[in-house]
Design a protein around this motif. Structure first.
Motif, short mmCIF file in Angstrom:
data_model
loop_
_atom_site.label_atom_id
_atom_site.label_comp_id
_atom_site.label_asym_id
_atom_site.label_seq_id
_atom_site.Cartn_x
_atom_site.Cartn_y
_atom_site.Cartn_z
N ALA A 146 2.64 16.85 10.87
CA ALA A 146 1.00 16.66 10.39
C ALA A 146 1.18 15.97 9.13
CB ALA A 146 0.38 17.69 11.26
N VAL A 147 1.55 17.31 8.60
CA VAL A 147 1.77 17.10 6.53
C VAL A 147 2.82 15.63 6.35
CG1 VAL A 147 3.56 18.37 6.34
CG2 VAL A 147 1.99 18.88 4.77
N GLU A 148 3.36 15.56 7.17
CA GLU A 148 4.01 13.82 6.90
C GLU A 148 3.60 12.73 7.19
OE1 GLU A 148 8.46 15.25 7.70
OE2 GLU A 148 7.28 14.36 9.35
N ASN A 149 2.62 13.19 8.37
CA ASN A 149 1.77 11.69 8.49
C ASN A 149 0.52 11.97 7.28
OD1 ASN A 149 1.45 9.75 11.02
ND2 ASN A 149 2.08 11.84 11.75
N VAL A 150 -0.56 12.70 6.99
CA VAL A 150 -0.68 13.09 5.82
C VAL A 150 -0.70 12.46 3.67
CG1 VAL A 150 -2.68 14.10 4.58
CG2 VAL A 150 -2.42 14.53 7.23
N SER A 151 0.80 12.41 4.17
CA SER A 151 1.10 12.30 2.72
C SER A 151 2.10 10.64 3.12
CB SER A 151 2.63 13.33 2.53
OG SER A 151 3.59 12.58 3.08
N LEU A 173 -0.04 8.53 0.14
CA LEU A 173 0.23 8.77 -1.05
C LEU A 173 1.95 8.56 -1.89
CD1 LEU A 173 -1.11 12.91 -1.36
CD2 LEU A 173 -2.15 10.66 -1.95
N LEU A 174 2.48 8.51 -0.49
CA LEU A 174 3.87 7.97 -0.70
C LEU A 174 4.46 6.60 -1.20
CD1 LEU A 174 6.23 9.98 2.04
CD2 LEU A 174 5.88 10.57 -0.65
N LEU A 175 3.29 5.80 -0.09
CA LEU A 175 3.28 3.93 -0.41
C LEU A 175 2.18 3.87 -2.07
CD1 LEU A 175 1.85 3.36 2.59
CD2 LEU A 175 3.95 2.44 2.13
N ARG A 176 1.29 4.88 -2.53
CA ARG A 176 0.60 4.89 -3.58
C ARG A 176 2.07 4.89 -5.14
NH1 ARG A 176 -4.71 5.97 -4.00
NH2 ARG A 176 -4.82 5.29 -5.80
N GLY A 177 3.17 5.53 -4.48
CA GLY A 177 4.08 6.06 -5.68
C GLY A 177 3.81 7.44 -5.91
N MET A 178 4.07 8.54 -5.10
CA MET A 178 3.40 9.48 -6.22
C MET A 178 4.66 10.15 -4.99
SD MET A 178 0.68 12.59 -4.25
CE MET A 178 -1.06 12.24 -5.34
N SER A 179 5.09 11.84 -6.06
CA SER A 179 6.99 11.68 -5.46
C SER A 179 6.36 12.34 -4.11
CB SER A 179 7.25 12.82 -6.54
OG SER A 179 6.27 13.81 -6.48
N GLN A 180 7.96 12.78 -3.72
CA GLN A 180 7.38 13.32 -2.67
C GLN A 180 7.08 14.37 -2.46
OE1 GLN A 180 10.66 12.29 0.21
NE2 GLN A 180 10.02 13.50 1.54
N LYS A 201 -0.54 17.95 -1.76
CA LYS A 201 -1.69 17.54 -1.41
C LYS A 201 -1.98 17.68 0.12
CE LYS A 201 -5.43 14.39 -3.74
NZ LYS A 201 -5.72 13.31 -4.50
N ALA A 202 -1.28 16.37 1.11
CA ALA A 202 -1.48 17.00 2.72
C ALA A 202 -1.39 18.38 2.71
CB ALA A 202 -0.18 16.00 2.85
N GLY A 203 -0.99 18.82 1.92
CA GLY A 203 -0.77 20.26 2.75
C GLY A 203 -2.00 20.69 2.46
N GLU A 204 -2.84 20.80 0.86
CA GLU A 204 -3.99 21.21 0.54
C GLU A 204 -5.52 20.99 1.83
OE1 GLU A 204 -2.43 21.54 -3.59
OE2 GLU A 204 -3.99 20.22 -3.48
#
Ligand SMILES: Nc1ncnc2c1ncn2[C@@H]1O[C@H](COP(=O)(O)OP(=O)(O)O)[C@@H](O)[C@H]1O
Ligand SMILES: [Mg+2]
Length: 233
Positions: free
Chosen positions: A103-108, A111-118, A124-127
């Motif tokens: 779940a958390v990886e799907n939501v992240s 953000l990863l595609l926009r260049g945020m660090s893992q 942020k996905a967890g929050e």
């Protein structure tokens, strides 16, 4: 209030071989910033087709579409991808989660595609999942979640990078009444906080809870019901 979507004269004809299927026959739509709009109509009326044109998932046969100040039909493919990533969120009836990711990886992902660090993306996905009441499910795979939970994960993914507009195609279609209620309340809550939402539904009771209903029939909008008049003053 300003229009965040302005579409004029939208026509869409599907062509396969010699067969032409006209689906949208000239549609004008304005969506106000902060509006919760629903699009209704019987099965096959062209609701999904209309949403795909407005949300940069497809290109109309003719017409003009402006989204958040951008003439989206003039964008090149790469610019379109970036525009979707930066401005839009999607919620589909089949959730469209990646089955191999938690779940958390799907939501992240956005953000990863926009260049945020893992690390930051997972945080942020967890929050966001926590905000939607899914803190105990963050490490579950989609197959380890109920339909309602999967839809909440897909909503988390749609809102994690705070898009201007959320497009949702029949988000409750595969859910039982109780989970559907949770999803609709979640969308209403997001809208109360200022999120613009365009939702396709064939369920009148949910349409009635939005600000305005557009009824699609025979490729045209044949009726508009304004429900929350306060939003259109
Ligand atoms: N890719 C496609 N190629 C050809 N016809 C299509 C395609 N997608 C949808 N259609 C046709 O367009 C019409 C409207 O479909 P759709 O927009 O999915 O309706 P709705 O979402 O209101 O049920 C239907 O008759 C459908 O068969
Ligand atoms: Mg549809």
């Amino acid at each position: 209030m300003k229009n965040i979507i302005e579409a004029k004269g939208i026509k869409k004809t599907y062509i396969s071989g010699k067969i032409e299927t006209p689906v949208l026959k000239g549609i004008d739509i304005n969506v106000r910033e902060g509006e919760f709009l629903s699009i209704m109509g019987r099965s096959g009326a062209g609701k999904s087709t209309l949403m795909y044109q407005l949300s940069l998932l497809d290109v109309p046969t003719s017409g003009e579409i402006n989204v958040d100040g951008t003439d989206i039909l003039s964008l090149k493919n790469r610019e379109k991808t970036l525009f979707r990533l930066n401005h839009l969120g999607y919620v589909f009836q089949d959730y469209a989660l990646v089955p191999e990711l938690t779940a958390v990886e799907n939501v992240s992902l956005p953000l990863l595609l926009r260049g945020m660090s893992q690390k930051d993306a997972i945080k942020k996905a967890g929050e966001t999942l926590q905000r939607l009441g899914l803190e105990r499910q963050i490490n579950n795979l989609p197959s380890q979640l109920s339909g309602g939970e999967q839809q909440r994960v897909s909503i988390a993914r749609a809102i994690v990078d705070e898009p201007k507009i959320i497009f949702s195609d029949e988000p409750t279609a595969n859910l039982d009444a109780e989970s559907a209620r949770v999803v609709i309340d979640l969308l209403k809550d997001l809208n109360k906080k200022g999120q613009t939402i365009v939702m396709v539904t064939h369920e009148e009771e949910y349409g009635r809870e939005t600000d305005r209903i557009l009824h699609l029939s025979d490729g045209k909008i044949d009726r508009e019901d304004v429900i929350n008049h306060n939003k259109f003053k």
